[in-house]
Every structure is written in C-alpha cells, then in structure tokens.
Scaffold this motif. Sequence first.
Motif, PDB file in Angstrom:
ATOM      1  N   VAL A  76      16.533  34.646   6.727  1.00 57.47           N
ATOM      2  CA  VAL A  76      15.663  34.236   6.599  1.00 57.47           C
ATOM      3  C   VAL A  76      14.646  34.218   8.088  1.00 57.47           C
ATOM      4  CG1 VAL A  76      14.657  31.638   7.728  1.00 57.47           C
ATOM      5  CG2 VAL A  76      16.422  31.666   5.254  1.00 57.47           C
ATOM      6  N   THR A  77      13.423  34.612   8.300  1.00 60.09           N
ATOM      7  CA  THR A  77      12.572  34.848   9.625  1.00 60.09           C
ATOM      8  C   THR A  77      12.253  33.581  10.140  1.00 60.09           C
ATOM      9  OG1 THR A  77      11.797  37.037   8.851  1.00 60.09           O
ATOM     10  CG2 THR A  77      10.305  35.594  10.260  1.00 60.09           C
ATOM     11  N   LEU A  78      13.317  32.986  11.224  1.00 59.40           N
ATOM     12  CA  LEU A  78      12.892  31.816  12.067  1.00 59.40           C
ATOM     13  C   LEU A  78      12.336  31.589  12.668  1.00 59.40           C
ATOM     14  CD1 LEU A  78      16.527  30.494  12.380  1.00 59.40           C
ATOM     15  CD2 LEU A  78      15.019  30.134  10.731  1.00 59.40           C
ATOM     16  N   MET A  79      10.656  30.380  12.493  1.00 60.98           N
ATOM     17  CA  MET A  79       9.465  30.592  13.629  1.00 60.98           C
ATOM     18  C   MET A  79       9.618  29.662  13.682  1.00 60.98           C
ATOM     19  SD  MET A  79       6.843  32.472  11.443  1.00 60.98           S
ATOM     20  CE  MET A  79       5.200  32.326  13.440  1.00 60.98           C
ATOM     21  N   LEU A  80      10.927  29.145  15.464  1.00 61.78           N
ATOM     22  CA  LEU A  80      11.126  27.549  15.527  1.00 61.78           C
ATOM     23  C   LEU A  80      10.310  26.945  16.236  1.00 61.78           C
ATOM     24  CD1 LEU A  80      14.844  27.308  14.870  1.00 61.78           C
ATOM     25  CD2 LEU A  80      13.350  26.961  13.023  1.00 61.78           C
ATOM     26  N   GLY A  81       9.975  25.925  16.956  1.00 63.25           N
ATOM     27  CA  GLY A  81       9.633  25.043  17.987  1.00 63.25           C
ATOM     28  C   GLY A  81       7.937  25.823  18.201  1.00 63.25           C
ATOM     29  N   ARG A  82       7.647  25.839  16.876  1.00 68.67           N
ATOM     30  CA  ARG A  82       6.019  26.591  16.717  1.00 68.67           C
ATOM     31  C   ARG A  82       5.149  25.861  15.278  1.00 68.67           C
ATOM     32  NH1 ARG A  82       4.977  32.716  16.380  1.00 68.67           N
ATOM     33  NH2 ARG A  82       3.469  32.147  16.811  1.00 68.67           N
ATOM     34  N   PRO A  83       4.976  24.924  16.080  1.00 63.18           N
ATOM     35  CA  PRO A  83       3.821  23.585  14.655  1.00 63.18           C
ATOM     36  C   PRO A  83       3.143  24.587  13.652  1.00 63.18           C
ATOM     37  CG  PRO A  83       3.124  23.169  16.428  1.00 63.18           C
ATOM     38  CD  PRO A  83       4.662  24.323  16.904  1.00 63.18           C
ATOM     39  N   ALA A  84       3.362  24.066  12.310  1.00 68.99           N
ATOM     40  CA  ALA A  84       2.344  24.749  11.789  1.00 68.99           C
ATOM     41  C   ALA A  84       0.756  24.323  12.725  1.00 68.99           C
ATOM     42  CB  ALA A  84       2.332  24.778  10.521  1.00 68.99           C
ATOM     43  N   THR A  85      -0.099  25.177  12.104  1.00 71.56           N
ATOM     44  CA  THR A  85      -1.528  24.523  12.543  1.00 71.56           C
ATOM     45  C   THR A  85      -2.990  24.541  12.108  1.00 71.56           C
ATOM     46  OG1 THR A  85      -1.737  26.545  14.191  1.00 71.56           O
ATOM     47  CG2 THR A  85      -0.942  25.191  15.081  1.00 71.56           C
ATOM     48  N   GLU A  86      -2.703  25.283  10.751  1.00 76.65           N
ATOM     49  CA  GLU A  86      -3.521  25.354   9.838  1.00 76.65           C
ATOM     50  C   GLU A  86      -3.360  26.250   8.513  1.00 76.65           C
ATOM     51  OE1 GLU A  86      -8.293  26.890   8.985  1.00 76.65           O
ATOM     52  OE2 GLU A  86      -6.771  26.919  10.925  1.00 76.65           O
ATOM     53  N   LEU A  87      -3.315  26.086   7.530  1.00 79.64           N
ATOM     54  CA  LEU A  87      -3.091  26.120   6.262  1.00 79.64           C
ATOM     55  C   LEU A  87      -4.713  26.428   5.341  1.00 79.64           C
ATOM     56  CD1 LEU A  87      -1.261  26.609   3.377  1.00 79.64           C
ATOM     57  CD2 LEU A  87      -1.662  24.423   2.835  1.00 79.64           C
ATOM     58  N   ASP A  88      -4.148  27.617   5.099  1.00 79.20           N
ATOM     59  CA  ASP A  88      -5.365  28.648   4.671  1.00 79.20           C
ATOM     60  C   ASP A  88      -5.371  28.749   2.712  1.00 79.20           C
ATOM     61  OD1 ASP A  88      -8.347  29.697   3.012  1.00 79.20           O
ATOM     62  OD2 ASP A  88      -8.665  30.786   5.332  1.00 79.20           O
ATOM     63  N   VAL A  89      -5.771  27.891   1.984  1.00 77.26           N
ATOM     64  CA  VAL A  89      -5.431  28.389   0.526  1.00 77.26           C
ATOM     65  C   VAL A  89      -5.957  29.195  -0.115  1.00 77.26           C
ATOM     66  CG1 VAL A  89      -4.656  25.776   0.329  1.00 77.26           C
ATOM     67  CG2 VAL A  89      -6.674  26.207  -0.281  1.00 77.26           C
ATOM     68  N   GLU A  90      -7.418  29.331   0.534  1.00 83.52           N
ATOM     69  CA  GLU A  90      -8.158  30.563   0.103  1.00 83.52           C
ATOM     70  C   GLU A  90      -7.178  32.110   0.372  1.00 83.52           C
ATOM     71  OE1 GLU A  90     -10.066  29.936  -2.238  1.00 83.52           O
ATOM     72  OE2 GLU A  90     -10.692  27.865  -1.849  1.00 83.52           O
ATOM     73  N   ALA A  91      -7.455  32.097   1.607  1.00 86.72           N
ATOM     74  CA  ALA A  91      -6.181  33.765   2.299  1.00 86.72           C
ATOM     75  C   ALA A  91      -5.108  33.608   1.487  1.00 86.72           C
ATOM     76  CB  ALA A  91      -7.301  34.163   3.427  1.00 86.72           C
ATOM     77  N   ARG A  92      -4.233  32.012   1.585  1.00 83.28           N
ATOM     78  CA  ARG A  92      -2.507  32.302   1.008  1.00 83.28           C
ATOM     79  C   ARG A  92      -2.268  32.146   2.635  1.00 83.28           C
ATOM     80  NH1 ARG A  92       0.514  32.251  -4.484  1.00 83.28           N
ATOM     81  NH2 ARG A  92      -1.548  31.530  -5.806  1.00 83.28           N
ATOM     82  N   VAL A  93      -2.581  31.629   3.829  1.00 84.47           N
ATOM     83  CA  VAL A  93      -2.254  32.206   4.845  1.00 84.47           C
ATOM     84  C   VAL A  93      -1.422  31.013   5.359  1.00 84.47           C
ATOM     85  CG1 VAL A  93      -2.669  32.617   7.107  1.00 84.47           C
ATOM     86  CG2 VAL A  93      -3.077  34.077   5.384  1.00 84.47           C
ATOM     87  N   VAL A  94      -0.458  29.934   6.250  1.00 78.27           N
ATOM     88  CA  VAL A  94      -0.268  29.374   7.170  1.00 78.27           C
ATOM     89  C   VAL A  94      -0.533  30.114   8.992  1.00 78.27           C
ATOM     90  CG1 VAL A  94       2.137  27.821   8.156  1.00 78.27           C
ATOM     91  CG2 VAL A  94       1.557  28.693   5.723  1.00 78.27           C
TER      92      VAL A  94
END
Length: 417
Positions: A76-94
């Motif tokens: 697993v690639t961990l990205m900790l201490g970094r909250p998600a800020t936006e979800l783009d469901v069209e581009a399928r990107v967090v």
Amino acid sequence: MAIEKFVVVGASLAGLRAVEAARKAGFQGEITLIGAESHLPYDRPPLSKEFLEPADGQPDPPYFREESVFADELGVTLMLGRPATELDVEARVVRVGTDQVPYDALVIATGAAARHIPGAESLAGVQVLRTLDDSLAVRNALDEGARTVVIGAGFIGSEIASSANKRGVEVTIVEALPTPLVRATGTEMGPAIASLHERNGTSLRCGVGVRSIEGLDRVEKVVLEDGTEIPADLVVIGIGVTPSVGWLEGSGLRLDNGIHCDETLWTGVPGVYAAGDVVSWPNPTLGVRQRMENWTAAAEQGAAAARNALDPGNAKAYGTVPYFWSDWYDVRIQHVGTPDADEVVLVEGDLERAPATDNRWIALYRKGDRLVGALTVQGQAEIMKYRVQIMKGASWEDALAHAARRREAHAAKLAAV
C-alpha cells in the motif's frame, strides 16, 4: 472496466479493513490509502478507556499494523497527514491539496469529527476526544490531576469520567438532557446505567445545559444555565460527532446525515463506495436506514465496501445487527440491535443493586412481536446469543423463554460455587 487503481480515503479501521479485504480478495493492482492524520491506522475504543487510565509511563499508541506491513505485506502507498480536499467523479480523481490521485475504484471511510462548543476552541484545557492526539492531551492533563468537567453523559464522556475517577481526580459530568443515554439505550435503562456514576462517586448533573466555558487563556470554570459555577482545569466535550463530508461538497454524491448509499454501500456514483461512521445505508437486517458509529460496523463495512467496489457486478447487500460495548468503573455494558422499542423488560437483575457477578442486568427490547434489542451489564456471556436471535428474527415469546432458561442456568452456576 478493468480495475487497476484502488484508492481508500480515510486511514481508519474501516479504511484498513478495506485495504486488507482487497488483498484478501486477490486484487493485484495499486492501492493508495489517504489519511488526514499523520498516524498509522489505530484502534479508537481504547482512547477513552484504558489509554487514559493510570499507568507507569506513556502507553503505546494502539496502532493496528506497523508501517512495514503496509509496505511489504499489503503493498500500500500511504499518504498520511494529508486530508483529501476534493473528489472529481468525472475525472475519477481524489485531490489531496495540489496532488491528484486517480482511481478506478474508491472507498470513502473518512469517519466523523467531534462536535465542539462554539467559542471554547481557543481556551487551553478545553478538549474533544476523537483522535490519538486528543487522547494524549486529555491523558497529560489527568496526569497533572486536573479538575475535570465532562460535557455530555454519552458513552465516550462516561468512559472519560470513569478513567478520571480511577485516578482520584475531581470529576463532574454535565448532561443537558433530563435522562442520559436515551438515544443509545432508551428511556427505561438510561437512568439505571447512568446511576453507575453516582455509585462510584462521580458527580452527574442532568437536565441543565452549559451557559459558558470561561477563563483567560486557559479554562477556569464551566457556568451552567442555572448559574452554577464548576471550577475546571480540564473540560472534555462529548456531545457527539458529525460525518466528515465537507470535502465532498459539489462532488455529486448525495450527502444526507453522511454519504447516502444503497444496501451494497454504493454511493450511486460509478466506482465509489463508502464505509464506517460516514455512511448512511438501508440496513436490510433491521429494515431501516442507519448511520452507525461503532467498531464492529466500521470493520465489517470496510471489508464489504472494498469487495463490492472491486467486483460491482456481484455486489452483495450489507446487513447487520448493531453492537457496541462500553467500560465504566470495571463494569462492561453491551448492547445489540436497536433501542427503538415498544417495550423494554428487565429479564434479569435488580436495578436497586450495583451490577456484579451475582446481579447482572439484562434487558430485552420488543417491537411488535419481535425481539429487536438487548442490553447487558456484566452479561458478557449472554449478549451475542441475543444478537444471533435478533439476526434470525426471533419472536418476543421465544426471546423471553430463552431469557428464562439462561437466568435459571446462571442461578444454578452461582449456587454451585
């Protein structure tokens, strides 16, 4: 569409179980786990229980897995201490700040945030308790013998008060409702359980709200609506939580008391599922829409959401009988099912006596002609039997007959000792 990139937002219990379930199901693609906190996923229940109790030295953080497990065993690639800020469901990107994390399948497990009392956030010594850092701050204050006021007589607040009591510090619980624990255990059993505080020397003030929390730079007192002033060095606010969905505004997901999902935990948006405290879904076992805030549901939902996200063509409904437990003053409180009942019957125990080995409390909850809930205090050997009964749709008559048999067996066991 082939799924090659699986992303989980929320390094929580539900998030961890989603990752583990994906690998257990044979998923070989990329997995990314995004978490707002800098900590590895950890167990939350101990934070308001044993983590606060007296001990020599600082207790170890209750991490579920070491970092090497994520890297070497789970890949697993961990990205900790970094909250998600936006979800783009069209581009399928967090989006995580300026970074973009693409996904083919996504599980959202961002949990919930503790509610605060507006205006009190800036005072030192005023705490909520939701995270590991929160618990460390409360523990440090208790180590210094802080006079403690807990606002909210729910399970988290009561656990904190119990831990403070064990240290011998002065502690008061303030509850705005006249009857505590109504939402969790119903109006009949709430007062009985709340009586554990007074039995153990903790002051409990019910039916009065908080007017203000006052101090210069640090908290000095809590002023109640009736004018009572309670000196305080530590104030812990335990008035519930709100689902962490702010970053999803404008995403197209339906946000209604969390993330609105179907029975398979699907959000209605291609590839996006949700799990844990953040999800509202129709529970087919009980036939009601629910949002659960308990350990068992978070663990089960994380795994179920991952399996369904990775194989949506064979997605399965997730149903459960809710279960939670709480520890106060060396007493174990457990509940299964729902407290929303037509009748509550104490089938074992004497509420006038403190719960003990020879006086466990067992209450059953009836809706129509069905058993829908059960509460035990010091009834650890009984609670899961009632959970199974509820899951199987047991009738009220059968539940009462089962209770009578168990009561007789328990009495015989005590007599033989």
